[in-house]
Structures are given as C-alpha cells and as structure tokens.
Design a protein around this motif. Structure first.
Motif, PDB file in Angstrom:
ATOM      1  N   LEU A   1       0.833  -1.199   0.000  1.00 20.40           N
ATOM      2  CA  LEU A   1       0.000   0.000   0.000  1.00 20.40           C
ATOM      3  C   LEU A   1       0.870   1.252   0.000  1.00 20.40           C
ATOM      4  CD1 LEU A   1      -2.453  -1.310   2.708  1.00 20.40           C
ATOM      5  CD2 LEU A   1      -2.985  -1.035   0.272  1.00 20.40           C
TER       6      LEU A   1
ATOM      7  N   ASN B   1      -0.786   4.196   4.529  1.00 24.44           N
ATOM      8  CA  ASN B   1      -2.021   3.407   4.450  1.00 24.44           C
ATOM      9  C   ASN B   1      -1.920   2.038   5.106  1.00 24.44           C
ATOM     10  OD1 ASN B   1      -3.330   5.426   2.952  1.00 24.44           O
ATOM     11  ND2 ASN B   1      -2.453   4.653   1.037  1.00 24.44           N
ATOM     12  N   SER B   2      -0.712   1.530   5.289  1.00 23.46           N
ATOM     13  CA  SER B   2      -0.572   0.176   5.843  1.00 23.46           C
ATOM     14  C   SER B   2      -1.048   0.098   7.289  1.00 23.46           C
ATOM     15  CB  SER B   2       0.890  -0.277   5.750  1.00 23.46           C
ATOM     16  OG  SER B   2       1.269  -0.495   4.422  1.00 23.46           O
TER      17      SER B   2
ATOM     18  N   GLU C   1      -3.216   1.999   8.813  1.00 22.49           N
ATOM     19  CA  GLU C   1      -4.676   2.118   8.836  1.00 22.49           C
ATOM     20  C   GLU C   1      -5.326   0.805   8.422  1.00 22.49           C
ATOM     21  OE1 GLU C   1      -8.227   4.793   6.739  1.00 22.49           O
ATOM     22  OE2 GLU C   1      -6.109   5.227   6.325  1.00 22.49           O
ATOM     23  N   TRP C   2      -4.799   0.164   7.360  1.00 22.58           N
ATOM     24  CA  TRP C   2      -5.370  -1.102   6.902  1.00 22.58           C
ATOM     25  C   TRP C   2      -5.233  -2.179   7.974  1.00 22.58           C
ATOM     26  CZ3 TRP C   2      -3.999  -6.127   6.360  1.00 22.58           C
ATOM     27  CH2 TRP C   2      -4.829  -6.940   5.595  1.00 22.58           C
TER      28      TRP C   2
ATOM     29  N   ASP D   1       5.579   2.808   6.943  1.00 28.28           N
ATOM     30  CA  ASP D   1       4.765   3.008   8.137  1.00 28.28           C
ATOM     31  C   ASP D   1       5.381   2.448   9.415  1.00 28.28           C
ATOM     32  OD1 ASP D   1       3.079   3.977   6.198  1.00 28.28           O
ATOM     33  OD2 ASP D   1       1.293   2.964   6.957  1.00 28.28           O
TER      34      ASP D   1
END
Length: 328
Positions: free
Chosen positions: A75, A79-80, A82-83, A101
């Motif tokens: 990602l 974003n990682s 959050e995912w 991240d």
C-alpha cells in the motif's frame, strides 16, 4: 520444505506488487492465494501487470481469504497502518510491509504486532523469529549497505555525504509530471535534498550500530532519466588504509548472499533485475568512497521482501531470487 507458504498481497496494482507477483509465481515454496486491489476487483492480474500474460489466470480480489501464512502490504505510505488496524489478521499470519509506516522504532507496534526492521544484512537473526517485518526503503537499503561495516566498527567520525540517483519507478505508479516520459527523458533533477524520508531509518541504524554517532547524513537524491535502479556515491572521513577498509567490507559481507563487494568499479546494469547490491570501496586522501548499486524494485523493495519471507519461514535465503541482470 513440503508445505507451501500461502501468500496474500494487499495493494496489488502497483509496481512493487507487480514485481512481487512475478517473483512469487516462480518461487518453489509459495502458493499465491489472493491479490487484493480496491480499484481492479475481478480483473485479471495481467490486465495491470501485462508482463504476467501467460503466467497466471489469477484475478484481483476485494479481500483476503483468511488462511494466509503471510500477507505482503504493498500500500501507499501512510495506508498500511490504517489497513492493519481495520483488518485484524490471525496471530499466526505473518506480515511484511513495503511502506514506510513501521520502519522507525517509535512506529513498530500496531494491532498487537511488533515489526522488525527488515534489512537482512543487519537483522537476519531477528527477522527469522519475527511475526512482522518492515521492509526498508530503496534509497535506505543502498545507503545503509554502504555504511554498515564502518558503523559496526565504530569508524564513523564525521558527516556522511551521499549523492544518489534513482529511476522513475521509485516514484510509484501514480501519474505525476516528474514521472512522465517527456519530463524524464534527457533530464535530471534533485528533490527532497537533505530532507528525504529515508534519512530517519538510516540514522536509527547507524546510531544502533555505533551509539553516540551524531553527525549528519547529508543526502542529495536525484531523479534519473531511466526506469529502474539506484546508484549511490557515499563518502566520509576514514582513518583506515585502502586495504584495511576493503578487508573490513569483505569480512562484514562474507555471509551475505546478495551484497557483493566488487574489486572493480561498478555500474547500474550489473544489478537491474536482480536482488543484488554491489559495493565498491576506494580511498581518496582521508576520505573513503563507497559506491552502491541496486535495483530499487528488487533489493530495494520486492526482492528484499521475498528474502525476508524466506528467512521468516526457514527457507534458504536465496530461494526464488536467482535472477540474472538485464545487462544487454
């Protein structure tokens, strides 16, 4: 190893995911179960990664199956985490993240997981027993591999100077003026001078190996007019003779299957399409100069991620990574 490692990939439409799929399709101990993409659900992988035509009939999925042994997160940066917080995985499922991240020590805990910084030449033993791995940045890999032996020997005394150039794939698949052919061809430029995001992980590694090191790493990145690869020139003050420093590097990387100290000067074509990092060490007056070259999408991203997966699952570290340079 008889049991196949079941793999899931999240963020499957980008460059790093495409290279990861290419490697894993030919890995003898891997089964790719699901490739997730929020924008390409139901489309064949080769509709996006057209170098995979004839290699696989897999299509992009909207979510993981849930039985994965390892999940690669490809990602975008930011974003990682959050995912992972929104999508809890079973504790037995290992995670390898290719974003930035989880690379810094302050960021390495999330969702009940603790990430290990995934530079094998630095953390091989810790990677073997980890549940989650933060894959290093591409520039960070090239620069750290140029400096690990000096830091481990406590020989960094003054500021470190770095000039490094990368191909257009380093900017990702998203469209931007500076990634297009008409802008890149016949062109070169600097960006993020002295402020590049990879300086944080480089600094933590150097201080971890040589506590008390407080000198700056002065890094000037360049955008190159080619598609892939990183070539870095790194220099700093060093008291060793040229023979002593060359022996230091050869000894440090003696057991590293992908980091090679070359006797002759190196160039980019030697490493493109491989998981190698080539180093060359010389001395000028009181300065040691280390040139470092690697493929930003392989040893700088997806190849190193597969190397980390091999370590996580007790496989031979080089499995699935015996690929030849695109020399001609």
């Amino acid at each position: 190893m008889s049991k196949q490692v079941k793999v899931g990939i999240v963020g499957g439409a980008g460059y790093t995911a495409g290279e990861l799929i290419r490697l894993l399709l030919h890995h003898p101990h891997v089964e790719i179960g699901t490739v997730v993409s929020s924008t390409q659900v139901g489309q064949p992988l080769h509709s996006v990664h057209d170098d995979l035509v004839g290699d696989t009939d897999l299509t992009f999925a909207s979510e993981l199956r849930g039985d994965e042994d390892v999940v690669f997160l490809c990602l975008g940066h930011g974003n990682s985490r959050e995912w992972l917080l929104k999508t809890p995985l079973p504790p037995r499922t290992k995670v390898i993240d290719l974003s930035n991240d989880f690379r810094l020590a302050a960021d390495q805990k999330a969702g009940g997981r603790e990430f290990v910084y995934g530079l094998p030449e630095l953390n091989r033993a810790a990677i073997r027993t980890a549940d989650s791995v933060a894959n290093p940045g591409c520039f960070a890999s090239a620069i750290q591999l140029a400096l690990l032996p000096l830091a481990a020997a406590g020989l960094l005394r003054e500021a470190v100077h770095v000039s490094a150039i990368t191909g257009s794939t380093g900017a990702g698949r998203g469209l931007a003026e500076t990634t297009g052919f008409t802008w890149r061809t016949g062109n070169i430029s600097t960006y993020k001078t002295f402020t590049h995001q990879h300086l944080g992980e480089i600094g933590e590694t150097l201080v971890g190996l040589q506590p008390g090191f407080g000198q700056p790493v002065r890094f000037i990145p360049y955008r190159g007019n080619f598609t892939r690869g990183i070539f870095a020139s790194v220099y700093t003050t060093c008291e060793l003779s040229v023979l002593e420093v060359q022996n230091l590097y050869s000894d440090y990387y003696r057991a590293a299957p992908f980091t090679v100290v070359a006797e002759q000067e190196i160039h980019l074509k030697q490493v493109v399409n491989t998981n190698k990092c080539l180093l060359h060490v010389v001395r000028h007056d009181d300065q040691v100069l280390i040139t470092s070259a690697l493929d930003n999408l392989l040893k700088g991203a997806s190849g190193q991620a597969v190397q980390n997966m091999n370590l996580l699952f007790g496989l031979e570290e080089t499995t699935g990574l015996g690929i030849k340079a695109s020399y001609f």
